[in-house]
Design a protein around this motif. Structure first.
Motif, PDB file in Angstrom:
ATOM      1  N   GLU A  43       0.832  -1.207   0.000  1.00  0.00           N
ATOM      2  CA  GLU A  43       0.000   0.000   0.000  1.00  0.00           C
ATOM      3  C   GLU A  43       0.864   1.255   0.000  1.00  0.00           C
ATOM      4  N   VAL A  44       1.980   1.220   0.756  1.00  0.00           N
ATOM      5  CA  VAL A  44       2.897   2.365   0.761  1.00  0.00           C
ATOM      6  C   VAL A  44       3.487   2.568  -0.634  1.00  0.00           C
ATOM      7  N   GLU A  45       3.926   1.504  -1.250  1.00  0.00           N
ATOM      8  CA  GLU A  45       4.510   1.602  -2.593  1.00  0.00           C
ATOM      9  C   GLU A  45       3.471   2.086  -3.598  1.00  0.00           C
ATOM     10  N   ARG A  46       2.230   1.644  -3.420  1.00  0.00           N
ATOM     11  CA  ARG A  46       1.180   2.100  -4.337  1.00  0.00           C
ATOM     12  C   ARG A  46       0.932   3.598  -4.177  1.00  0.00           C
ATOM     13  N   LEU A  47       0.858   4.065  -2.941  1.00  0.00           N
ATOM     14  CA  LEU A  47       0.608   5.484  -2.696  1.00  0.00           C
ATOM     15  C   LEU A  47       1.777   6.352  -3.159  1.00  0.00           C
ATOM     16  N   LEU A  48       2.996   5.841  -2.975  1.00  0.00           N
ATOM     17  CA  LEU A  48       4.181   6.608  -3.377  1.00  0.00           C
ATOM     18  C   LEU A  48       4.492   6.456  -4.865  1.00  0.00           C
ATOM     19  N   ARG A  49       3.920   5.438  -5.514  1.00  0.00           N
ATOM     20  CA  ARG A  49       4.156   5.147  -6.928  1.00  0.00           C
ATOM     21  C   ARG A  49       5.630   4.857  -7.205  1.00  0.00           C
ATOM     22  N   VAL A  50       6.234   4.130  -6.268  1.00  0.00           N
ATOM     23  CA  VAL A  50       7.636   3.768  -6.414  1.00  0.00           C
ATOM     24  C   VAL A  50       7.883   2.487  -5.625  1.00  0.00           C
ATOM     25  N   ARG A  51       8.850   1.705  -6.098  1.00  0.00           N
ATOM     26  CA  ARG A  51       9.187   0.467  -5.406  1.00  0.00           C
ATOM     27  C   ARG A  51      10.239   0.761  -4.344  1.00  0.00           C
ATOM     28  N   LEU A  52       9.979   0.303  -3.105  1.00  0.00           N
ATOM     29  CA  LEU A  52      10.896   0.561  -1.999  1.00  0.00           C
ATOM     30  C   LEU A  52      11.814  -0.626  -1.716  1.00  0.00           C
TER      31      LEU A  52
END
Length: 364
Positions: A43-52
């Motif tokens: 969900e964090v990666e989706r909201l940030l639109r980047v892979r962590l």
């Protein structure tokens, strides 16, 4: 680009996963299941639109974007953790500031030992002490610049609560050459015809002496109004009049050239205690300090005694105003005024144990 609405749980999940390098270890550290942790990261990666994170079957690696994210959000988490820790310390009454407005005699003779004892177990607590007359104490409470007041029981407004702590004996104080020096005790009538040095109107002492003189139809030849006990002490030492003062005021006089004789008459006492707003909860640390003042033992000067819960009502100890009304109290002597000894200076004694007094509805 809109700022993503991330939660603290999500930020902590990212940091924990990066630190552990394992979903199993990170989930255990966060006390959640691996599936819940995985959903939070996605969900964090989706909201940030980047892979962590780069995920392989063997390990979890933090990407460059992930490293940048951790660098920027780490300080936020550290600051939040610190502030929450401080707040939990505040809730546990281990930190905070207590603003206390107190009568000068209380601030000098009683409050210091109370504070010293309290800070042994609460070293991070800070005190702001404001001393002033009874009306000044009430004004501070009403204005919000003090949370607790230590003052005499009097005509308090209904929005204040009063919890009695101590009772003081009144003394007639004069120069050692005055005829009172040969007496074991005096009465209010002995003030008739004397030049009386009085504290200013609005003080708790003045309210008591005015009421006593009025009740016993005592007229005084002249009255000097002084703003402080120190001024009265100076006038007494040059043989200008006499004064009626409670024990804690006399305690600071240093009776080398003065005499203090107990006033053996009804109403010759002053009940002092803690005052606070009826409608406002005390802060955790102020409530803890108030409990401490009720429970702790301190050495009390002669003529000062504890007030504790009892089975008999003492009308002299409490009037009908404020939250003190309806309390049933008994006076427990710490070291009673020695009526068999004339001209005795005020010295220290020991207080008795004090139980918590019962409170009227609306108070703690």
């Amino acid at each position: 680009m809109p700022i993503p609405d991330l939660t603290l749980q999500q930020l902590r999940a990212v940091r924990t996963l990066a630190a552990s390098g394992s979903f199993t270890k990170a989930a255990a550290a966060e006390h959640i299941s691996q599936s819940v942790l995985s959903r939070r990261i996605k969900e964090v990666e989706r909201l940030l639109r980047v892979r962590l994170f780069d995920r392989t079957t063997r390990q979890i690696d933090t990407t460059a974007a992930g490293q940048a994210f951790l660098l920027m959000t780490g300080a936020v988490l550290d600051d939040m953790d610190l502030r929450l820790s401080r707040f939990m310390s505040y809730v546990a009454a281990q930190s905070g500031t207590i603003a206390v407005a107190a009568l000068p005699s209380l601030a000098a003779a009683v409050l210091p030992e109370m504070i010293r004892g309290f800070m042994l177990d609460h070293p991070e607590v800070e005190f702001e002490i404001i001393d002033g007359a009874a009306d000044d104490v009430v004004e501070r409470l009403a204005g919000g610049t003090a949370e607790l007041g230590l003052t005499a029981h009097g005509d308090l407004q209904d929005n204040f609560c009063f919890e009695p702590l101590l009772q003081e004996q009144f003394y007639g104080v004069a120069h050692r050459s005055h005829p009172w020096s040969t007496q074991k005790s005096i009465s209010w009538s002995d003030f008739k015809g004397e030049t009386v040095l009085a504290t200013r109107p609005g003080s708790s002492i003045r309210a008591i002496t005015d009421a006593a003189f009025s009740e016993y139809s005592i007229s005084v030849s002249e009255r000097f109004n002084a703003c402080s006990a120190a001024t009265i002490r100076g006038l007494l030492r040059v043989e200008v009049g006499v004064a009626a003062l409670p024990a804690l005021e006399v305690q600071g006089f240093g009776l080398v050239d003065l005499v203090a004789v107990p006033v053996d008459s009804p109403g010759a006492t002053r009940v002092i205690g803690a005052v606070y707003h009826r409608s406002q909860d005390l802060s955790p640390v102020a409530a803890r300090f108030l409990d401490f003042m009720h429970a702790t033992e301190i050495d009390l000067p002669q003529g000062v005694s504890r007030v504790q819960a009892g089975d008999t009502s003492d009308d002299d100890a409490l009037g009908s105003s404020g939250c003190g009304s309806g309390n049933e109290v008994a006076i427990v002597s710490g070291r009673e005024a020695d009526r068999a000894s004339s001209s005795s200076a005020i010295t220290k004694g020991s207080s008795a144990d004090a139980n918590r007094p019962r409170r009227a509805a609306g108070c703690r």
